[in-house]
Design an enzyme around this catalytic site. Structure first.
Site, PDB file in Angstrom:
ATOM      1  N   HIS A 291      -3.420   0.506  -3.445  1.00 40.14           N
ATOM      2  CA  HIS A 291      -4.224   1.155  -2.415  1.00 40.14           C
ATOM      3  C   HIS A 291      -4.973   0.104  -1.611  1.00 40.14           C
ATOM      4  O   HIS A 291      -5.064  -1.057  -2.013  1.00 40.14           O
ATOM      5  CB  HIS A 291      -5.209   2.123  -3.072  1.00 40.14           C
ATOM      6  CG  HIS A 291      -4.569   3.039  -4.062  1.00 40.14           C
ATOM      7  ND1 HIS A 291      -4.162   4.313  -3.734  1.00 40.14           N
ATOM      8  CD2 HIS A 291      -4.226   2.851  -5.368  1.00 40.14           C
ATOM      9  CE1 HIS A 291      -3.601   4.876  -4.805  1.00 40.14           C
ATOM     10  NE2 HIS A 291      -3.624   4.012  -5.801  1.00 40.14           N
TER      11      HIS A 291
ATOM     12  N   ARG B  90       0.228   9.048  -5.496  1.00 42.82           N
ATOM     13  CA  ARG B  90       0.713   8.547  -4.211  1.00 42.82           C
ATOM     14  C   ARG B  90       1.239   7.117  -4.324  1.00 42.82           C
ATOM     15  O   ARG B  90       2.194   6.751  -3.637  1.00 42.82           O
ATOM     16  CB  ARG B  90      -0.375   8.654  -3.142  1.00 42.82           C
ATOM     17  CG  ARG B  90      -1.690   7.942  -3.434  1.00 42.82           C
ATOM     18  CD  ARG B  90      -2.713   8.369  -2.385  1.00 42.82           C
ATOM     19  NE  ARG B  90      -4.008   7.715  -2.467  1.00 42.82           N
ATOM     20  CZ  ARG B  90      -5.027   8.134  -3.220  1.00 42.82           C
ATOM     21  NH1 ARG B  90      -4.878   9.205  -3.991  1.00 42.82           N
ATOM     22  NH2 ARG B  90      -6.191   7.496  -3.195  1.00 42.82           N
TER      23      ARG B  90
ATOM     24  N   GLU C  15      -7.552   3.371  -6.081  1.00 42.51           N
ATOM     25  CA  GLU C  15      -8.344   3.209  -4.861  1.00 42.51           C
ATOM     26  C   GLU C  15      -9.823   3.149  -5.215  1.00 42.51           C
ATOM     27  O   GLU C  15     -10.234   3.563  -6.307  1.00 42.51           O
ATOM     28  CB  GLU C  15      -8.044   4.384  -3.914  1.00 42.51           C
ATOM     29  CG  GLU C  15      -8.802   4.395  -2.595  1.00 42.51           C
ATOM     30  CD  GLU C  15      -8.580   3.151  -1.759  1.00 42.51           C
ATOM     31  OE1 GLU C  15      -9.204   2.114  -2.089  1.00 42.51           O
ATOM     32  OE2 GLU C  15      -7.797   3.205  -0.798  1.00 42.51           O
ATOM     33  N   ARG C  16     -10.627   2.659  -4.303  1.00 41.45           N
ATOM     34  CA  ARG C  16     -12.077   2.717  -4.456  1.00 41.45           C
ATOM     35  C   ARG C  16     -12.512   4.174  -4.645  1.00 41.45           C
ATOM     36  O   ARG C  16     -11.974   5.079  -4.004  1.00 41.45           O
ATOM     37  CB  ARG C  16     -12.712   2.153  -3.194  1.00 41.45           C
ATOM     38  CG  ARG C  16     -14.200   2.377  -3.080  1.00 41.45           C
ATOM     39  CD  ARG C  16     -14.617   2.262  -1.645  1.00 41.45           C
ATOM     40  NE  ARG C  16     -16.061   2.333  -1.511  1.00 41.45           N
ATOM     41  CZ  ARG C  16     -16.695   2.155  -0.363  1.00 41.45           C
ATOM     42  NH1 ARG C  16     -16.008   1.909   0.743  1.00 41.45           N
ATOM     43  NH2 ARG C  16     -18.005   2.241  -0.305  1.00 41.45           N
ATOM     44  N   HIS C  17     -13.487   4.406  -5.526  1.00 44.95           N
ATOM     45  CA  HIS C  17     -14.006   5.749  -5.728  1.00 44.95           C
ATOM     46  C   HIS C  17     -15.042   6.053  -4.646  1.00 44.95           C
ATOM     47  O   HIS C  17     -16.029   5.333  -4.505  1.00 44.95           O
ATOM     48  CB  HIS C  17     -14.630   5.876  -7.113  1.00 44.95           C
ATOM     49  CG  HIS C  17     -14.800   7.288  -7.561  1.00 44.95           C
ATOM     50  ND1 HIS C  17     -15.647   8.174  -6.924  1.00 44.95           N
ATOM     51  CD2 HIS C  17     -14.220   7.994  -8.575  1.00 44.95           C
ATOM     52  CE1 HIS C  17     -15.587   9.345  -7.517  1.00 44.95           C
ATOM     53  NE2 HIS C  17     -14.720   9.263  -8.519  1.00 44.95           N
TER      54      HIS C  17
ATOM     55  N   ARG D  43     -18.354   2.947   4.338  1.00 43.78           N
ATOM     56  CA  ARG D  43     -16.935   2.596   4.362  1.00 43.78           C
ATOM     57  C   ARG D  43     -16.704   1.098   4.477  1.00 43.78           C
ATOM     58  O   ARG D  43     -15.775   0.565   3.856  1.00 43.78           O
ATOM     59  CB  ARG D  43     -16.231   3.290   5.535  1.00 43.78           C
ATOM     60  CG  ARG D  43     -16.138   4.800   5.404  1.00 43.78           C
ATOM     61  CD  ARG D  43     -15.155   5.359   6.417  1.00 43.78           C
ATOM     62  NE  ARG D  43     -13.799   4.966   6.091  1.00 43.78           N
ATOM     63  CZ  ARG D  43     -12.816   4.854   6.975  1.00 43.78           C
ATOM     64  NH1 ARG D  43     -13.046   5.074   8.251  1.00 43.78           N
ATOM     65  NH2 ARG D  43     -11.612   4.516   6.600  1.00 43.78           N
TER      66      ARG D  43
ATOM     67  N   GLY E 230      -9.910   8.536  -2.199  1.00 41.28           N
ATOM     68  CA  GLY E 230     -10.457   7.860  -3.366  1.00 41.28           C
ATOM     69  C   GLY E 230      -9.601   8.073  -4.600  1.00 41.28           C
ATOM     70  O   GLY E 230      -8.397   7.853  -4.575  1.00 41.28           O
TER      71      GLY E 230
ATOM     72  N   ARG F  78       0.851  -1.183   0.000  1.00 38.94           N
ATOM     73  CA  ARG F  78       0.000   0.000   0.000  1.00 38.94           C
ATOM     74  C   ARG F  78       0.892   1.240   0.000  1.00 38.94           C
ATOM     75  O   ARG F  78       1.954   1.245   0.643  1.00 38.94           O
ATOM     76  CB  ARG F  78      -0.893   0.000   1.236  1.00 38.94           C
ATOM     77  CG  ARG F  78      -1.803   1.210   1.361  1.00 38.94           C
ATOM     78  CD  ARG F  78      -2.532   1.175   2.690  1.00 38.94           C
ATOM     79  NE  ARG F  78      -3.227   2.433   2.965  1.00 38.94           N
ATOM     80  CZ  ARG F  78      -3.713   2.784   4.147  1.00 38.94           C
ATOM     81  NH1 ARG F  78      -3.573   1.961   5.194  1.00 38.94           N
ATOM     82  NH2 ARG F  78      -4.313   3.938   4.304  1.00 38.94           N
ATOM     83  N   HIS F  79       0.494   2.275  -0.709  1.00 37.10           N
ATOM     84  CA  HIS F  79       1.279   3.511  -0.758  1.00 37.10           C
ATOM     85  C   HIS F  79       1.523   4.077   0.646  1.00 37.10           C
ATOM     86  O   HIS F  79       0.813   3.764   1.603  1.00 37.10           O
ATOM     87  CB  HIS F  79       0.561   4.558  -1.611  1.00 37.10           C
ATOM     88  CG  HIS F  79      -0.778   4.955  -1.053  1.00 37.10           C
ATOM     89  ND1 HIS F  79      -0.928   5.851  -0.013  1.00 37.10           N
ATOM     90  CD2 HIS F  79      -2.026   4.556  -1.379  1.00 37.10           C
ATOM     91  CE1 HIS F  79      -2.192   5.998   0.275  1.00 37.10           C
ATOM     92  NE2 HIS F  79      -2.895   5.220  -0.537  1.00 37.10           N
TER      93      HIS F  79
END
Length: 252
Positions: free
Chosen positions: A182, A60, A87-89, A114, A22, A8-9
């Site tokens: 992400h 990122r 990432e998820r929008h 979430r 997002g 993950r970033h």
């Protein structure tokens, strides 16, 4: 056997402001760059080398990958970017402070958006400047494919397509691959790799810049899984990630 590392970033400036990122291009913070360097050190200490790397369209993740490869002395390996690793929008929540959204919509509602596998945040309206279809970064992508909001399930499904079309074939034989992405896109990959159900996928978390290393057999079955947490900072992030509060705390 093949090796797949998921990272993950690093931490972003927006994460310190508690904002929904997002698909917004939130930049890495100075701390995030240090975390990325730590990930590179951990991978180097473990003797890991890579044939190819993958990342999203978001800076990122791209920057985190650049720092890791620099630490490994592998800046010249092929790198492929895919919007499906974004990432998820988060729809209309994107860019706003999480605690403020919890006050506006209610903590339980934001927690549902979430953490539920199927709940979608409010969609971006037509003409909203945050729409990916209005961003030149996605000019080559069919606008019909670009989301205005996403549930965890929808994000996992687009990542699943990328897994089957790109990553799984590349892992055939003795591939050594690195993916920097992400939380939600890594969640989608882990769902494919480990065969997670909806509840397990929704509750999956990964700390910033802590490499998750898989060793896979020729059928892409997991032979070994380990998380590389180097130094005090890495161990603290690992501990916090494993002991975060549950679903009802929406702003954590």
């Amino acid at each position: 056997m093949s090796t797949l590392v998921l990272v993950r970033h690093g931490k972003t400036e927006w994460s310190s402001q508690n904002r929904f990122a997002g698909w917004a291009d939130a930049p890495l913070s100075a701390t995030g760059i240090q975390e990325a360097r730590g990930a590179g050190h951990a991978l180097a200490a473990a003797g890991l080398r890579f044939d190819r790397a993958y990342t999203s369209y978001l800076s990122r993740a791209v920057r985190t990958l650049e720092v890791i490869l620099d630490e490994l002395g592998q800046g010249a390996i092929p790198v492929e970017r895919s919007w499906r690793l974004n990432e998820r929008h988060y729809g209309a929540l994107q860019g706003f402070n999480r605690a403020k959204m919890a006050l506006q919509y209610g903590n339980d509602q934001v927690a549902q958006w979430r953490r539920s596998f199927t709940a979608e945040p409010p969609a971006l309206p037509e003409g909203d400047p945050r729409l990916p279809s209005l961003d030149s970064l996605y000019a080559a992508v069919d606008p019909a494919l670009l989301p205005r909001t996403e549930s965890l399930q929808q994000a996992a499904e687009r990542v699943g397509l990328w897994w089957h079309d790109t990553l799984a074939p590349a892992l055939a034989g003795e591939g050594r691959l690195l993916v920097v992405a992400h939380t939600s896109s890594i969640r989608g990959l882990v769902r494919q790799i480990e065969g997670l159900g909806d509840d397990a996928a929704a509750s999956f978390r990964i700390a910033t810049a802590l490499p998750l290393v898989y060793t896979l057999d020729d059928r892409l079955q997991v032979l070994d899984r380990q998380e590389l947490a180097e130094g005090w900072s890495g161990r603290v992030r690992q501990f916090i990630n494993k002991h975060k509060p549950g679903k009802r705390i929406s702003w954590i």
